[in-house]
Motif scaffolding. Structure first.
Motif, mmCIF file in Angstrom:
data_model
loop_
_atom_site.group_PDB
_atom_site.id
_atom_site.type_symbol
_atom_site.label_atom_id
_atom_site.label_comp_id
_atom_site.label_asym_id
_atom_site.label_seq_id
_atom_site.Cartn_x
_atom_site.Cartn_y
_atom_site.Cartn_z
ATOM 1 N N MET A 9 -6.722 7.485 10.726
ATOM 2 C CA MET A 9 -7.534 6.271 10.732
ATOM 3 C C MET A 9 -7.445 5.548 9.394
ATOM 4 O O MET A 9 -7.340 4.315 9.328
ATOM 5 N N SER A 10 -7.456 6.305 8.309
ATOM 6 C CA SER A 10 -7.329 5.720 6.981
ATOM 7 C C SER A 10 -5.997 4.990 6.833
ATOM 8 O O SER A 10 -5.938 3.876 6.290
ATOM 9 N N ARG A 11 -4.952 5.587 7.322
ATOM 10 C CA ARG A 11 -3.640 4.943 7.235
ATOM 11 C C ARG A 11 -3.593 3.674 8.086
ATOM 12 O O ARG A 11 -2.935 2.688 7.714
ATOM 13 N N ALA A 12 -4.274 3.705 9.234
ATOM 14 C CA ALA A 12 -4.319 2.508 10.070
ATOM 15 C C ALA A 12 -5.041 1.374 9.338
ATOM 16 O O ALA A 12 -4.600 0.212 9.374
ATOM 17 N N ILE A 13 -6.149 1.679 8.661
ATOM 18 C CA ILE A 13 -6.894 0.657 7.923
ATOM 19 C C ILE A 13 -6.046 0.112 6.772
ATOM 20 O O ILE A 13 -6.044 -1.091 6.486
ATOM 21 N N THR A 14 -5.313 0.990 6.120
ATOM 22 C CA THR A 14 -4.398 0.545 5.074
ATOM 23 C C THR A 14 -3.400 -0.467 5.628
ATOM 24 O O THR A 14 -3.166 -1.525 5.035
ATOM 25 N N PRO A 18 3.559 5.364 8.768
ATOM 26 C CA PRO A 18 2.559 6.392 8.483
ATOM 27 C C PRO A 18 1.361 6.370 9.434
ATOM 28 O O PRO A 18 0.646 7.364 9.547
ATOM 29 N N VAL A 19 1.126 5.246 10.113
ATOM 30 C CA VAL A 19 0.009 5.173 11.058
ATOM 31 C C VAL A 19 0.204 6.168 12.201
ATOM 32 O O VAL A 19 -0.758 6.728 12.721
ATOM 33 N N TYR A 20 1.465 6.398 12.565
ATOM 34 C CA TYR A 20 1.797 7.343 13.640
ATOM 35 C C TYR A 20 2.177 8.728 13.115
ATOM 36 O O TYR A 20 2.214 9.690 13.884
ATOM 37 N N THR A 40 -16.297 8.373 4.698
ATOM 38 C CA THR A 40 -17.112 7.354 4.039
ATOM 39 C C THR A 40 -16.273 6.336 3.292
ATOM 40 O O THR A 40 -16.600 5.157 3.268
ATOM 41 N N ASN A 41 -15.180 6.761 2.683
ATOM 42 C CA ASN A 41 -14.405 5.855 1.834
ATOM 43 C C ASN A 41 -13.113 5.376 2.487
ATOM 44 O O ASN A 41 -12.707 4.246 2.328
ATOM 45 N N LEU A 42 -12.409 6.274 3.203
ATOM 46 C CA LEU A 42 -11.144 5.940 3.834
ATOM 47 C C LEU A 42 -10.235 5.188 2.875
ATOM 48 O O LEU A 42 -9.689 4.141 3.178
ATOM 49 N N MET A 43 -10.080 5.727 1.680
ATOM 50 C CA MET A 43 -9.350 5.036 0.628
ATOM 51 C C MET A 43 -7.889 5.463 0.557
ATOM 52 O O MET A 43 -7.555 6.605 0.793
ATOM 53 N N GLU A 44 -7.014 4.523 0.230
ATOM 54 C CA GLU A 44 -5.627 4.796 -0.109
ATOM 55 C C GLU A 44 -5.365 4.181 -1.481
ATOM 56 O O GLU A 44 -6.060 3.253 -1.910
ATOM 57 N N ILE A 103 0.839 -1.200 0.000
ATOM 58 C CA ILE A 103 0.000 0.000 0.000
ATOM 59 C C ILE A 103 0.871 1.246 0.000
ATOM 60 O O ILE A 103 1.760 1.385 0.822
ATOM 61 N N ALA A 104 0.615 2.105 -0.962
ATOM 62 C CA ALA A 104 1.315 3.389 -0.979
ATOM 63 C C ALA A 104 0.537 4.352 -0.107
ATOM 64 O O ALA A 104 -0.649 4.554 -0.302
#
Length: 560
Positions: free
Chosen positions: A114-119, A47-49, A20-24, A5-6
Motif C-alpha cells: 500500500m505504501s508503494r502504491a501511495i508513492t 514496485p506496486v506489484y 500511520t506514516n506510509l512513508m518512502e 520516488i526511490a
C-alpha cells in the motif's frame, strides 16, 4: 522541481509504522538522471506489484486463508518438523495471538504494498508519458486491493493520500464505501488487455463483485447472521455479467492447466501474481504439501517437498459424500494422474523429459524418482527408475510415503505419511531447491469464480436456483480435456458452498468463503473454537506498539 520516488525496502519499525506514516524516501531528479519519463513510469509502477509473490507465500497469506480452515492442517511432522512454536496448530484451532509471525509478516507486506502504491500515486502525475495515466489508475486500484486485504483479514482500512499525513482508519460501512469508490474511480482509465499480472478493467470488475458479495461480512464481521442487501447482490450480477459478456476470458478445458508453469496466457485467469521466469518467483505453492521424498524434477536431486500441510478428513469427506459410490476422482478437479505406474506396474523406467508427478489431491502409496546418496537411480538404458517411495530423507527408510486420510495433532496423526496432500500448482521445471524459481502465476481471480459469485448472488437475493444451477453447471461442463464432472440437478447455498470447495481448494479463498457462508465457527479436525470474534485476525502487537505515540489510534481487535 520534478521528484522521483526511490522505492525503499522497509523493514522493522518502519514497516510496522506504515499503518500511520506510509512513508518512502524522496530523492530529487538527479537520482534518476538519464531516464525517460516512460522509463521512470515503468520503474515507479513495478514496485506496486513487486511484493505480491511474498504476500502469497505459503507461510503468509496462504497460511491465514487456508490453515485456519477445514481445508488444510499442519501438525508437528514427526513430532518436530513445522513446530514453529505451535503457530500452525494455533492458526488451525483459532487460537492465534497478536505475536504470530505469519500474521505480522502478512500485515507488513500488505501495508508495504500500500505504501508503494501511495508513492506511485504521488509521483506518476509529474511524468509526461501517456502511460502514466494508466499506471496511475493501476496504482490507485492496487491501493484499493491492498485495502480489501486488510479489511478482509483485519477488519480495517488505512486511508491517506499525502505521504506525510497520518492515515485515517475506516471500518465497516465506511471501509466498504471507500474501497468501492476507489475501484469505480480508476476503472475508466484501466486497459483491457494488459495481461493478468496487471490490474485491468476485468480485474476491477471482479474485485467489485467480490467486494459486494462480502460487503455484509465487512459491514458487521461479528454478526450472528449476515444481511446480504439486494442492491449488493445486483451489483455482483452486474459486474459478473460485464466480465462474462466481454468475451475476453474463457473457462479452461483442462482444469490443472490453470495452475501450470506456463499459465501466463491462460484465458481463465483474470488477475494473478505475475511469476514469469525473469521475475524470480517462488515455487512454494507446489512444494509446500509434498513429501520430502517426492522429487518432481529429474534435473535437480535437491528439489523436493517439505512434508507440510495435508487436507483434513472433514474436507476429503465432502468429496466422498458427493460422489459415492464412485470414487471422487471421477471429478477431474480432484486428481490428475501423470505417472503411468499407478495403472501399469511395468512402467518403472521413464525418460526424464516424460516424468511428471501427479496433480491434485494425492492419496495412498506414492511412486516417483528414487534418490540414494544424493543421486537418482536409473534403469540400465539410462531412463529414470520409478518405484514406491519411502521416507529416506527423514531417516525413516522403512516408513512408506503412503498418504493416509487420518491426520491430526496426535503422535500417530502427525507422522510424515499422514494426510492426503495437494499438488495443485505445477512443480516448476527450474526449481533447483523446490522452494525457488516458481514460474506459475498465482491466481487471485479467475472466470470460474465469477460464475460462482453470480450464482451465489442470485441465490441470496431471491432464490433463483435455476439460474444459479446453470452457472455452476457451465463451470463443471467446461472441463472437457477429460470427462467433465456430471451436471448437478439442484442448487442451494449449501450445494454452492460445497462446489466452491471443489473448484477453489487451496486457492486462498476458503476462510473468506467459510465466514460468508456461516461455517467458520463449525467444528472440524482438531478445531472446536466457535468464537465469532476469530473471524478476523489480531493486529500484530508490533503494529500496536509502533502506533503507541498516538493514544487510542490503533486498537486491538476484539478477543485478542
Amino acid at each position: 522541481m520534478k521528484k522521483y520516488i526511490a522505492i525503499a525496502a522497509l523493514s522493522g519499525l518502519l514497516v510496522l509504522n506504515s499503518c500511520t506514516n506510509l512513508m518512502e524516501n524522496v530523492l530529487d531528479e538527479t537520482s534518476a538522471r538519464g531516464l525517460s519519463d516512460r522509463q521512470a513510469a515503468d520503474g515507479i509502477i513495478a514496485p506496486v506489484y513487486a511484493l505480491l509473490p511474498n504476500i502469497f507465500l505459503h507461510t503468509n497469506y496462504f497460511a491465514l486463508q487456508e490453515i485456519s480452515t477445514d481445508e488444510a492442517i499442519l501438525p508437528y511432522r514427526g513430532g518436530t518438523d513445522w513446530g514453529d512454536n505451535g503457530i500452525y496448530l494455533a492458526m488451525h484451532t483459532h487460537t492465534t495471538t497478536s505475536t504470530d509471525p505469519n500474521v505480522r509478516n502478512t500485515w507488513n507486506l500488505v501495508l508495504q504494498g500500500m505504501s508503494r502504491a501511495i508513492t506511485a500515486i504521488n509521483t506518476l502525475p509529474t511524468l509526461n508519458d501517456p502511460v502514466s495515466r494508466t499506471y496511475l489508475a493501476e496504482a490507485r486500484g492496487m491501493r484499493a486491493y491492498y485495502s480489501m486485504l486488510t479489511l478482509d483479514l483485519f477488519g480495517l482500512v488505512f486511508v491517506k493520500d499525502n505521504l506525510s499525513a497520518t492515515s485515517t482508519i475506516l471500518r465497516g460501512e465506511q471501509a466498504v464505501e471507500y474501497i468501492k469508490s476507489e475501484l469505480l474511480a480508476v476503472e475508466p482509465n484501466l486497459e483491457t488487455n494488459v495481461g493478468h499480472g496487471r490490474l485491468s478493467k476485468g480485474a476491477v470488475w471482479g474485485l467489485l463483485a467480490r467486494l459486494h458479495l462480502n460487503a455484509a461480512v465487512y459491514r458487521d464481521p461479528y454478526a450472528a447472521t449476515f444481511t446480504f442487501k439486494p442492491e449488493d447482490m445486483d451489483k455482483v450480477v452486474e459486474y459478473s455479467d460485464k466480465i462474462i459478456s466481454s468475451g475476453q476470458y474463457q473457462l479452461s478445458r483442462d482444469y490443472f492447466s490453470i495452475f501450470n508453469s506456463d499459465n501466463h496466457t491462460n484465458k481463465e485467469i483474470i488477475f494473478a501474481v505475475d511469476q514469469r521466469a525473469d521475475l524470480n518467483g517462488h515455487n512454494r505453492m507446489a512444494y509446500f504439501s509434498l513429501s520430502g521424498d517426492q522429487f518432481p524434477l529429474p534435473e535437480f536431486p535437491a528439489a523436493n517437498g517439505t512434508d507440510g500441510p495435508g487436507i483434513t478428513p472433514d474436507y476429503y469427506r465432502t468429496w466422498v459424500n458427493a460422489y459415492a459410490p464412485q470414487d471422487p476422482s471421477v471429478d477431474p478437479r480432484f486428481h490428475k494422474q501423470n505417472l503411468e505406474i499407478y495403472t501399469n506396474p511395468e512402467a518403472t523406467c521413464v525418460a526424464a523429459a516424460d516424468f511428471h508427478i501427479n496433480r491434485g489431491i494425492l492419496r495412498g502409496q506414492q511412486y516417483g524418482l528414487i534418490r540414494k546418496n544424493g543421486a537418482f537411480l536409473k534403469c540400465a538404458d539410462g531412463r529414470m527408475l520409478v518405484g514406491p517411495l519411502y521416507n529416506d530423507t527423514r531417516n525413516r527408510p522403512t516408513l512408506p510415503v503412503n498418504f493416509t486420510e487420518k491426520i491430526d495433532f496426535t503422535v500417530e496423526g502427525s507422522d510424515y505419511n499422514t494426510g492426503y496432500r495437494v499438488e495443485k500448482y505445477e512443480f516448476s521445471r527450474k526449481s533447483v531447491s523446490g522452494r525457488n524459481f516458481g514460474e506459475a502465476d498465482i491466481v487471485i481471480l479467475r472466470l470460474a469464480d465469477v460464475y460462482l459469485m453470480r450464482a451465489e448472488a442470485k441465490l441470496r437475493k431471491g432464490g433463483d436456483a435455476a439460474s444459479a444451477l446453470a452457472d455452476v453447471n457451465t463451470v463443471r461442463a467446461a472441463r472437457t480435456a477429460t470427462t467433465p464432472p456430471p451436471p448437478l440437478t439442484a442448487m442451494s447455498l449449501d450445494l454452492l458452498y460445497r462446489e466452491r470447495g471443489f473448484e477453489f481448494y487451496w486457492e486462498m479463498l476458503r476462510r473468506t468463503d467459510m465466514i460468508r457462508f456461516g461455517k467458520y465457527e463449525d467444528t472440524w479436525t482438531e478445531k472446536t473454537n466457535n468464537d465469532k470474534r476469530k473471524r478476523i485476525f489480531p493486529i500484530p502487537q508490533t503494529a500496536i506498539d509502533g502506533a503507541s505515540n498516538l493514544p487510542g489510534y490503533l486498537t486491538q481487535n476484539e478477543s485478542y
